[in-house]
Design an enzyme around this catalytic site. Structure first.
Site, short mmCIF file in Angstrom:
data_model
loop_
_atom_site.label_atom_id
_atom_site.label_comp_id
_atom_site.label_asym_id
_atom_site.label_seq_id
_atom_site.Cartn_x
_atom_site.Cartn_y
_atom_site.Cartn_z
N LYS A 87 45.71 78.96 42.85
CA LYS A 87 46.14 80.37 42.85
C LYS A 87 44.90 81.26 42.99
O LYS A 87 44.00 81.22 42.15
CB LYS A 87 46.86 80.71 41.55
CG LYS A 87 48.30 80.21 41.52
CD LYS A 87 48.97 80.60 40.23
CE LYS A 87 49.37 82.05 40.18
NZ LYS A 87 49.94 82.41 38.85
C1 E4P Z 1 52.74 83.86 38.05
O1 E4P Z 1 52.32 82.80 37.59
C2 E4P Z 1 52.23 85.16 37.61
O2 E4P Z 1 50.88 85.05 37.31
C3 E4P Z 1 53.00 85.66 36.42
O3 E4P Z 1 54.39 85.57 36.68
C4 E4P Z 1 52.62 87.09 36.05
O4 E4P Z 1 53.47 87.50 35.02
P1 E4P Z 1 53.19 88.77 34.09
O5 E4P Z 1 53.33 89.98 34.92
O6 E4P Z 1 54.22 88.67 33.01
O7 E4P Z 1 51.79 88.61 33.54
#
Ligand code: E4P
Length: 223
Positions: A87
């Site tokens: 990622k």
């Molecule tokens: C995916 O893995 C994203 O990093 C995650 O869904 C972000 O979520 P948040 O906005 O609750 O931090």
């Protein structure tokens, strides 16, 4: 359609992999923090043991600069296996890194997407998945459905193999709306999945059917 679990919690992964066709496990440093600072790669290997080799795990880089992102990606791939999705936040440095990583055969998820232009550039950089942050976009008065739909249209028109994994959900309506807008995948927290199946009306419907069967045949099984 793909459902991923937005969690590194071993109990949650163990539970949900029994009940849903799990298409992946996604993480970020905030999700990692919830697991209380256990040795990171050891923890990811435990997740791998739980989900098996066929379920992709998406692991986020920590570095923010091009060279650092490449170094993190190499370390993640070495520790977590070739099939791990790296990622990478969709920044300028991230976009440069995505191109290099794709040239080197990595699987890449372009993350932290708030705008259409980020997604469009990530498609062109070769990302395998785009992760638009649905709830965070709504918090900023950015229309996540419009962005997801635009990205979906471009992916279809240009016949790209890239998929949208919508993320950052705070309610189930957002999940349905992301899929309707064109997201081929969603990553959802265990709490939200639980809420989706815990509605009292569901349990009542199932109980009522059981009672009617028993009242008709004086038994609780089919035969
Ligand atoms: C995916 O893995 C994203 O990093 C995650 O869904 C972000 O979520 P948040 O906005 O609750 O931090």
């Amino acid at each position: 359609m793909e459902f991923m679990l937005d969690s590194l919690n071993l109990d949650a992964i163990k539970t949900w992999k029994q009940f849903i066709p799990l298409a992946g496990v996604t993480s970020n440093p905030t999700i990692t923090r919830m697991e209380g600072g256990k040795p990171f790669f050891q923890h990811i290997r435990q997740v791998r043991d739980l989900v098996g080799d066929s379920v992709p795990i998406h692991v986020q880089v920590i570095a923010q600069d091009y060279q650092g992102i490449l170094a993190d990606a190499a370390r993640i791939r070495q520790e977590c296996g070739l099939s791990t999705y790296i990622k990478v936040p969709t920044t300028k440095e991230g976009l440069a890194a995505i191109q290099s990583l794709k040239n080197d055969g990595y699987f890449v998820t372009a993350t932290a997407i708030y705008t259409a232009i980020q997604g469009l550039l990530a498609i062109e950089a070769g990302a395998d998945y785009l992760a638009p942050y649905f709830n965070r976009m709504e918090n900023l008065d950015i229309d996540p459905e419009m962005v997801i739909h635009q990205l979906w249209q471009v992916i279809e028109r240009e016949k790209k193999s890239c998929k949208i994994v919508a993320a950052s959900f705070k309610n189930l309506a957002q999940v349905s709306r992301a899929i309707a807008a064109g997201a081929q995948a969603v990553t959802v927290s265990p709490d939200l999945l639980e809420a989706g199946l815990a509605h009292p009306s569901i349990a009542k419907a199932v109980d009522d059917f059981a009672k009617d069967w028993e009242a008709t045949y004086q038994r609780t099984s089919l035969d």
